[in-house]
Enzyme design. Structure first.
Site, PDB file in Angstrom:
ATOM      1  N   LYS A  47       0.844  -1.199   0.000  1.00  0.00           N
ATOM      2  CA  LYS A  47       0.000   0.000   0.000  1.00  0.00           C
ATOM      3  C   LYS A  47       0.878   1.249   0.000  1.00  0.00           C
ATOM      4  O   LYS A  47       0.612   2.213  -0.717  1.00  0.00           O
ATOM      5  CB  LYS A  47      -0.942  -0.010   1.218  1.00  0.00           C
ATOM      6  CG  LYS A  47      -2.061  -1.030   1.071  1.00  0.00           C
ATOM      7  CD  LYS A  47      -2.839  -1.256   2.357  1.00  0.00           C
ATOM      8  CE  LYS A  47      -3.756  -2.454   2.197  1.00  0.00           C
ATOM      9  NZ  LYS A  47      -4.463  -2.825   3.431  1.00  0.00           N
ATOM     10  N   GLN A  91      -4.576  -1.804   9.595  1.00  0.00           N
ATOM     11  CA  GLN A  91      -4.442  -3.107   8.942  1.00  0.00           C
ATOM     12  C   GLN A  91      -5.018  -4.196   9.854  1.00  0.00           C
ATOM     13  O   GLN A  91      -4.657  -4.293  11.021  1.00  0.00           O
ATOM     14  CB  GLN A  91      -2.953  -3.383   8.643  1.00  0.00           C
ATOM     15  CG  GLN A  91      -2.710  -4.644   7.859  1.00  0.00           C
ATOM     16  CD  GLN A  91      -3.300  -4.597   6.444  1.00  0.00           C
ATOM     17  OE1 GLN A  91      -3.211  -3.591   5.748  1.00  0.00           O
ATOM     18  NE2 GLN A  91      -3.917  -5.686   6.025  1.00  0.00           N
ATOM     19  N   ASP A 114     -10.914   2.797   3.913  1.00  0.00           N
ATOM     20  CA  ASP A 114     -11.340   1.406   3.715  1.00  0.00           C
ATOM     21  C   ASP A 114     -12.867   1.289   3.588  1.00  0.00           C
ATOM     22  O   ASP A 114     -13.374   0.252   3.172  1.00  0.00           O
ATOM     23  CB  ASP A 114     -10.905   0.552   4.921  1.00  0.00           C
ATOM     24  CG  ASP A 114      -9.596  -0.184   4.672  1.00  0.00           C
ATOM     25  OD1 ASP A 114      -9.270  -0.415   3.486  1.00  0.00           O
ATOM     26  OD2 ASP A 114      -8.924  -0.550   5.647  1.00  0.00           O
TER      27      ASP A 114
END
Ligand code: NAP
Length: 273
Positions: A47, A91, A114
């Site tokens: 990422k 994460q 997200d």
């Protein structure tokens, strides 16, 4: 025909890079990594690499696996308040002593790249525009649109009902006026449902799509990615068996995986805001 997620993701990342330069966008993505999970470490690194490639500042905050829930929540509060930070991503998975839901809920919906916070999930569920759509289903929609695959009125079967893929995928297909069936581990006669669908999107992590399709114009999207008994990376779909009977299919790797990264970068760059 292959739905080439790798090629489209490259195109999207190049487009984002140009837009970020042209519009002088100052985005800053912060990724919080808790503990030492090797897969998580790789995902986070990828990422960061993608963000840097398109000109987004990115910071990884590493926290020990023994960090307390409160410390993590405090860090998120700080980032929420920091006007230089435009995107926050925690994460997953988190260590067992930390309540994942509490952590996700702490992220400001406006920085929730997200698309996992209750406000963004809720907006999607009631047909409103969330600040961010979850990366994987958004990437799949981008891929379907790139190949002009009609969604309106299509019979779409979503296999798997996780919060990160299956559920938001079904909502996004509904929003596009598909007729959506959701399947999961309790679903009866799954094979019959697979065979007759116009679009199958499988997000399970097991080889569940193992039959020829009836409709020659059908589309099969394989989200699954796992190692088979020989250690090889594979997806949910028996590619050799299924591909001759469909119009479009995604490969694993090179299908949904790269699209997820491109879609996350689309969110993180806020180009469309
Ligand atoms: P998940 O949380 O692992 O859940 C799996 C889902 O599959 C559950 O809803 C489960 O049903 C259902 N399921 C299990 N066995 C089944 C069966 N025999 N028939 C039908 N449904 C069954 O899901 P996830 O996190 O979405 O991950 C799914 C797969 O996608 C994994 O391989 C993951 O690595 C991959 N993935 C890939 C990407 C990417 O970018 N390529 C992104 C995310 C995930 P129940 O709810 O009834 O238990």
């Amino acid at each position: 025909m292959i739905l080439d997620g790798k090629a489209l993701s490259e195109k999207i990342l190049e487009h984002l890079k140009n837009k970020i330069q042209e519009l002088n966008i100052k985005a800053h993505l912060v990724v919080i990594l808790v503990g030492n999970d090797p897969s998580s470490r790789i995902y986070v690194k990828n990422k960061k690499k993608a963000a840097e490639r398109i000109g987004i500042k990115s910071t990884i905050i590493e926290m020990s696996s023994t960090v307390s829930e409160n410390e993590l929540l405090q860090k998120i509060d700080e980032l929420n308040e920091d006007s230089n930070v435009t995107g926050i991503l925690v994460q997953l998975p988190l260590p067992e002593h930390i309540n994942k839901n509490k952590v996700v809920q702490a992220i400001s919906p406006k920085k929730d790249v997200d698309g996992f916070t209750p406000e963004n999930v809720g907006k999607l569920a009631i047909g409103l525009e969330p600040y961010f759509y979850p990366a994987t289903p958004q990437g799949i929609i981008m891929l379907l649109d790139e190949y002009n695959i009609p969604l309106e009125g299509a019979d779409a079967l979503v296999i798997g009902r996780s919060n990160i893929v299956g559920r938001p995928m079904a909502q996004m297909l509904l929003k596009r006026n598909a007729t959506v069936t959701m399947a999961h581990s309790y679903t009866k006669n799954l094979e019959d449902k697979i065979k007759t669908a116009d679009i199958v999107i499988s997000a399970v992590g097991k080889k569940v799509v193992r039959c020829k399709m009836v409709n020659r114009n059908s589309v099969v999207i394989d989200v699954g990615i796992f190692r088979d008994s020989s250690g090889k990376l594979t997806g949910d779909v028996d590619f050799d068996l299924v591909s001759p009977s469909v119009k479009y299919i995604t490969p694993v790797p090179g299908g949904v995986g790269p699209m997820t990264i491109a879609s996350l970068m689309y969110n993180a760059s806020k180009v469309y805001h």
